[in-house]
Write a protein that holds these residues in place. Structure first.
Motif, PDB file in Angstrom:
ATOM      1  N   ALA A   1      48.062  35.419  50.586  1.00  0.00           N
ATOM      2  CA  ALA A   1      47.583  36.411  49.613  1.00  0.00           C
ATOM      3  C   ALA A   1      47.270  35.760  48.266  1.00  0.00           C
ATOM      4  CB  ALA A   1      48.623  37.515  49.448  1.00  0.00           C
ATOM      5  N   SER A   2      48.090  34.767  47.861  1.00  0.00           N
ATOM      6  CA  SER A   2      47.809  34.098  46.585  1.00  0.00           C
ATOM      7  C   SER A   2      46.498  33.321  46.665  1.00  0.00           C
ATOM      8  CB  SER A   2      48.952  33.153  46.195  1.00  0.00           C
ATOM      9  OG  SER A   2      50.025  33.912  45.672  1.00  0.00           O
ATOM     10  N   LEU A   3      46.241  32.704  47.810  1.00  0.00           N
ATOM     11  CA  LEU A   3      44.972  31.971  47.980  1.00  0.00           C
ATOM     12  C   LEU A   3      43.795  32.946  47.934  1.00  0.00           C
ATOM     13  CD1 LEU A   3      45.975  29.508  50.886  1.00  0.00           C
ATOM     14  CD2 LEU A   3      46.115  29.133  48.420  1.00  0.00           C
ATOM     15  N   VAL A   4      43.962  34.103  48.565  1.00  0.00           N
ATOM     16  CA  VAL A   4      42.896  35.113  48.584  1.00  0.00           C
ATOM     17  C   VAL A   4      42.694  35.693  47.182  1.00  0.00           C
ATOM     18  CG1 VAL A   4      42.232  37.366  49.531  1.00  0.00           C
ATOM     19  CG2 VAL A   4      43.313  35.658  51.015  1.00  0.00           C
ATOM     20  N   GLN A   5      43.794  35.982  46.516  1.00  0.00           N
ATOM     21  CA  GLN A   5      43.729  36.518  45.140  1.00  0.00           C
ATOM     22  C   GLN A   5      42.917  35.587  44.247  1.00  0.00           C
ATOM     23  OE1 GLN A   5      46.024  34.819  42.614  1.00  0.00           O
ATOM     24  NE2 GLN A   5      44.625  35.808  41.188  1.00  0.00           N
TER      25      GLN A   5
ATOM     26  N   ALA B   1      36.751  42.616  41.804  1.00  0.00           N
ATOM     27  CA  ALA B   1      38.058  42.033  42.163  1.00  0.00           C
ATOM     28  C   ALA B   1      39.086  42.274  41.055  1.00  0.00           C
ATOM     29  CB  ALA B   1      37.907  40.538  42.426  1.00  0.00           C
ATOM     30  N   THR B   2      38.611  42.324  39.819  1.00  0.00           N
ATOM     31  CA  THR B   2      39.541  42.528  38.695  1.00  0.00           C
ATOM     32  C   THR B   2      40.112  43.952  38.656  1.00  0.00           C
ATOM     33  OG1 THR B   2      37.565  42.878  37.371  1.00  0.00           O
ATOM     34  CG2 THR B   2      38.651  40.724  37.146  1.00  0.00           C
ATOM     35  N   ASP B   3      39.553  44.852  39.450  1.00  0.00           N
ATOM     36  CA  ASP B   3      40.096  46.222  39.524  1.00  0.00           C
ATOM     37  C   ASP B   3      41.315  46.317  40.444  1.00  0.00           C
ATOM     38  OD1 ASP B   3      38.031  47.232  37.921  1.00  0.00           O
ATOM     39  OD2 ASP B   3      36.701  47.484  39.652  1.00  0.00           O
ATOM     40  N   VAL B   4      41.568  45.252  41.205  1.00  0.00           N
ATOM     41  CA  VAL B   4      42.616  45.318  42.241  1.00  0.00           C
ATOM     42  C   VAL B   4      43.989  45.030  41.623  1.00  0.00           C
ATOM     43  CG1 VAL B   4      43.441  44.245  44.389  1.00  0.00           C
ATOM     44  CG2 VAL B   4      40.980  44.636  44.046  1.00  0.00           C
ATOM     45  N   ASP B   5      44.973  45.889  41.955  1.00  0.00           N
ATOM     46  CA  ASP B   5      46.350  45.703  41.456  1.00  0.00           C
ATOM     47  C   ASP B   5      47.216  44.909  42.423  1.00  0.00           C
ATOM     48  OD1 ASP B   5      45.871  47.434  39.227  1.00  0.00           O
ATOM     49  OD2 ASP B   5      46.012  49.122  40.629  1.00  0.00           O
ATOM     50  N   LEU B   6      46.860  44.962  43.716  1.00  0.00           N
ATOM     51  CA  LEU B   6      47.691  44.290  44.724  1.00  0.00           C
ATOM     52  C   LEU B   6      46.811  43.749  45.847  1.00  0.00           C
ATOM     53  CD1 LEU B   6      50.631  43.738  45.859  1.00  0.00           C
ATOM     54  CD2 LEU B   6      50.313  45.836  47.182  1.00  0.00           C
ATOM     55  N   VAL B   7      46.982  42.468  46.149  1.00  0.00           N
ATOM     56  CA  VAL B   7      46.351  41.879  47.337  1.00  0.00           C
ATOM     57  C   VAL B   7      47.456  41.709  48.376  1.00  0.00           C
ATOM     58  CG1 VAL B   7      45.179  39.869  48.310  1.00  0.00           C
ATOM     59  CG2 VAL B   7      44.597  40.648  45.988  1.00  0.00           C
ATOM     60  N   SER B   8      47.332  42.439  49.489  1.00  0.00           N
ATOM     61  CA  SER B   8      48.328  42.390  50.556  1.00  0.00           C
ATOM     62  C   SER B   8      47.669  41.789  51.791  1.00  0.00           C
ATOM     63  CB  SER B   8      48.804  43.825  50.824  1.00  0.00           C
ATOM     64  OG  SER B   8      49.512  43.889  52.024  1.00  0.00           O
TER      65      SER B   8
ATOM     66  N   THR C   1      42.256  38.666  39.180  1.00  0.00           N
ATOM     67  CA  THR C   1      43.175  38.117  38.181  1.00  0.00           C
ATOM     68  C   THR C   1      44.199  39.129  37.657  1.00  0.00           C
ATOM     69  OG1 THR C   1      41.387  38.518  36.616  1.00  0.00           O
ATOM     70  CG2 THR C   1      41.693  36.245  37.358  1.00  0.00           C
ATOM     71  N   ASN C   2      44.026  40.403  38.028  1.00  0.00           N
ATOM     72  CA  ASN C   2      45.013  41.405  37.590  1.00  0.00           C
ATOM     73  C   ASN C   2      45.931  41.851  38.712  1.00  0.00           C
ATOM     74  OD1 ASN C   2      43.923  41.535  34.926  1.00  0.00           O
ATOM     75  ND2 ASN C   2      42.194  42.687  35.782  1.00  0.00           N
ATOM     76  N   ALA C   3      45.878  41.112  39.831  1.00  0.00           N
ATOM     77  CA  ALA C   3      46.600  41.586  41.025  1.00  0.00           C
ATOM     78  C   ALA C   3      47.854  40.779  41.317  1.00  0.00           C
ATOM     79  CB  ALA C   3      45.668  41.509  42.242  1.00  0.00           C
ATOM     80  N   GLY C   4      48.862  41.446  41.853  1.00  0.00           N
ATOM     81  CA  GLY C   4      49.966  40.773  42.510  1.00  0.00           C
ATOM     82  C   GLY C   4      49.508  40.398  43.914  1.00  0.00           C
ATOM     83  N   ALA C   5      50.238  39.489  44.555  1.00  0.00           N
ATOM     84  CA  ALA C   5      49.794  39.027  45.873  1.00  0.00           C
ATOM     85  C   ALA C   5      51.001  38.848  46.776  1.00  0.00           C
ATOM     86  CB  ALA C   5      49.048  37.703  45.739  1.00  0.00           C
ATOM     87  N   ILE C   6      50.895  39.389  47.991  1.00  0.00           N
ATOM     88  CA  ILE C   6      52.033  39.292  48.912  1.00  0.00           C
ATOM     89  C   ILE C   6      51.544  39.226  50.355  1.00  0.00           C
ATOM     90  CG2 ILE C   6      52.282  41.826  48.964  1.00  0.00           C
ATOM     91  CD1 ILE C   6      55.258  41.460  49.356  1.00  0.00           C
TER      92      ILE C   6
END
Ligand code: UT7
Length: 362
Positions: free
Chosen positions: A90-94, A69-76, A100-105
């Motif tokens: 997306a923030s809940l999923v992140q 999960a820490t490899d992910v840059d964006l959770v869409s 922890t390294n991802a943006g979420a939208i």
């Protein structure tokens, strides 16, 4: 330009099933009508929230991609039925994933939402803005279904699907895309009381304003045209012939809409993926669930040329010409499951019946 290929995929279907026969005790309908007019036999009702469905689909996709999960840059997350408006699903999923390294939208384009998410995330990967995105489509639509309305009660279900898209030098990925919208007919498929536009007193008097309301035949007509035109457009833009297409993975809303879209494209029905019988219309989740099942059943071969096409409330539509990568096997799996439930569908829907009315005939 960097390519953006799908390296992981996963789905999460809650276990509780609502069959056509169950629906016969709720509204004036029958299995024959639903099967012949829609292709649907059963759908799932979730005992957990949208983000929880999305998270498990996401974990399965990350395992298939062999990444953390820490490899992910964006959770869409594409959804029109988030657990809450603030914060985003997306923030809940992140957080639940530990990304922890991802943006979420969140992206809400209703049933077209997953393709909007896939196209925008892939564009960001191709442009070098990000390397890795988790793109999810997740819905708990039955929360907004009035089970006294047979025009919608028979169609919708809950579920989630997810893919990982990653930067690569390997050929493949997004070859062409199309996104469109016609908001002038927003009211043919909507839930007008689901946001801030409705007077609260009015909503108290009329709960049904929160339910999904639809002019089915009008949506049907526009869906066939929008999906067919959009799919044909991306095939042409990708420089493919229709004969080049290995698989059409359409939004699963009605098997007659899918058949009409395939006919409009003059595509061999054997090249069309259909799983609507099992899950009904799960809105933004239908395409990633269908893609996952197409991979599981080996309908996707290395380098396969896939056309994705969707339409939904908005009205919105989207299509993508997608060349699959060389790996069609998952690198790993996870044995995580949803928390257990006793699977009694009518108990699960009791809250819904109490709010909108209806319930099993006694
Ligand atoms: O992701 C986007 C979501 N929305 C859609 O994709 C919806 C697109 N539209 C459809 O899929 C179809 O329009 C429906 C499945 C919703 C309806 O099918 P239809 O063939 O367009 O039926 P209709 O609404 O024209 O109704 C035909 C008849 C009517 O009876 P009469 O007037 O001919 O006596 C309806 O009252 O079928 C009746 N009917 C039903 N009968 C049994 C409508 N719904 C039902 C039902 N069970 N659930």
């Amino acid at each position: 330009m960097t390519n953006s290929i799908i390296t992981g995929w996963g789905k999460c279907l809650p276990p509780t099933v609502l069959t056509n026969h169950d629906l016969e005790s709720l509204v004036d309908t029958n299995d024959d009508w639903i099967t012949s007019r829609t292709g649907i036999k059963e759908r799932r009702i979730s005992h957990v929230g949208t983000a929880e469905l999305a998270t498990l689909a996401g974990k399965r996709a990350l395992a298939a991609a062999g990444i953390e999960a820490t490899d992910v840059d964006l959770v869409s997350v594409a959804t029109c039925t988030p657990d809450m408006l603030i914060p985003s699903a997306a923030s809940l999923v992140q957080d639940a994933l530990g990304a922890t390294n991802a943006g979420a939208i969140d992206q809400n384009a209703a049933c077209s939402g997953f393709l909007y998410g896939l196209i925008t995330a892939s564009g960001m990967v191709q442009a070098g803005v990000i390397d890795t995105a988790l793109v999810v489509g997740a819905e708990r639509l039955t929360y907004f279904i009035d089970f006294t309305d047979r025009g919608t009660a028979v169609l919708f279900g809950d579920g989630a699907g997810a893919v990982v898209v990653q930067a690569t030098d390997e050929p493949g990925g997004l070859k062409a895309s199309d996104m469109g919208s016609d908001g002038s007919v927003a009211n043919i498929l909507w839930a007008p009381g689901s946001g801030t536009a409705t007077n609260r007193m009015e909503l108290q008097r009329n709960h049904h304003l929160q339910a999904i309301a639809m002019n089915g035949p009008e949506v049907f007509k526009r869906a066939v045209k929008a999906m067919g035109d959009s799919a044909a457009d991306v095939v042409a833009k990708a420089g493919w012939d229709l004969d080049d297409v290995d698989l059409l993975i359409p939004h699963q809303a009605n098997v007659r809409i899918i058949d009409a879209t395939a006919r409009r494209l003059q595509l061999d029905p054997a090249k069309v993926f259909v799983n609507i019988a099992s899950y009904g219309n799960t809105s933004a989740a239908t395409i990633p669930i269908a893609l996952t099942e197409a991979l599981e059943s080996r309908r996707v071969t290395p380098g396969a040329k896939i056309v994705f096409a969707a339409f939904g409330a908005g009205l919105s539509w989207a299509a993508a010409a997608w060349e699959f990568g060389s790996r069609v096997e998952p690198l790993g799996t996870t044995d995580e499951e949803l928390p257990p439930t006793d699977g009694n569908v009518m108990t699960l829907l009791a809250d819904n019946f109490a709010y909108y009315g209806g319930g099993p005939a006694t």
